[in-house]
Design an enzyme around this catalytic site. Structure first.
Site, short mmCIF file in Angstrom:
data_model
loop_
_atom_site.label_atom_id
_atom_site.label_comp_id
_atom_site.label_asym_id
_atom_site.label_seq_id
_atom_site.Cartn_x
_atom_site.Cartn_y
_atom_site.Cartn_z
NE ARG A 40 -4.06 1.95 1.24
CZ ARG A 40 -4.10 3.26 1.04
NH1 ARG A 40 -3.14 3.88 0.43
NH2 ARG A 40 -5.14 3.96 1.46
CD GLU A 48 -11.94 2.84 -1.98
OE1 GLU A 48 -12.20 1.68 -2.35
OE2 GLU A 48 -10.96 3.09 -1.25
NE ARG A 82 -3.46 -2.97 2.33
CZ ARG A 82 -4.38 -2.07 2.03
NH1 ARG A 82 -4.82 -1.95 0.80
NH2 ARG A 82 -4.87 -1.26 2.95
#
Length: 155
Positions: A40, A48, A82
């Site tokens: 990330r 989004e 992540r």
């Protein structure tokens, strides 16, 4: 290579090849031994899937990193496992570039003190580039929150 001011040293540095791009702030990195890890991008929040500029952000990130050797200066590991990091493709600070192009919001809470990121977003806003061309762009975190509320109200 420009390093963010007031930044803490990375927890670790990962190098490998980008083998996938999920959206404008997430990628899949293949390490030299073949292991694949999710990354990330630190300090940014891209639109989004159902938001304006989501496709453009994903496409731009792919152009910058897909099938390229990248370096990730890991800052944290998030709740989803992540690696959260500062991503570099050659000398380019990818996180900063996404902000500069107006394809992501600065995550001020997490990127406090990273003046390169803050300045990049400010320039994009002033130039009304990307998401900043909209009259009132909606932050992805607010979009996610509204979507969760809508889902719960439908039940």
């Amino acid at each position: 290579m420009q390093k963010p001011e007031n930044s803490s040293p990375p927890l670790q540095v990962l190098t490998g090849t980008c083998v996938g791009v999920s959206d404008g702030d997430s990628l899949l990195l293949e390490l030299p031994g073949g292991e694949r890890v999710r990354v990330r991008l630190f300090g940014i929040d891209a639109p989004e899937k159902d938001q304006p500029f989501a496709r453009e952000a994903r496409k731009k990130l792919g152009y910058l990193v897909y099938d390229k050797s990248i370096r990730v200066e890991v800052q944290d590991i998030d709740q989803y496992g992540r690696y959260v990091g500062k991503v570099y493709a050659g000398a380019r600070y990818v996180n900063r570039f996404m902000l500069k192009e107006g394809l992501a919001w600065l995550y001020r809470h997490y990127a406090a003190g990273d003046e390169l990121l803050a300045a990049a977003e400010a320039r994009a806003r002033a130039a009304k580039r990307g998401i900043w061309a909209a009259a009132s762009p909606l932050r992805p975190r607010n979009f996610r929150s509204e979507r969760r509320m809508t889902c719960h109200n439908d039940e």
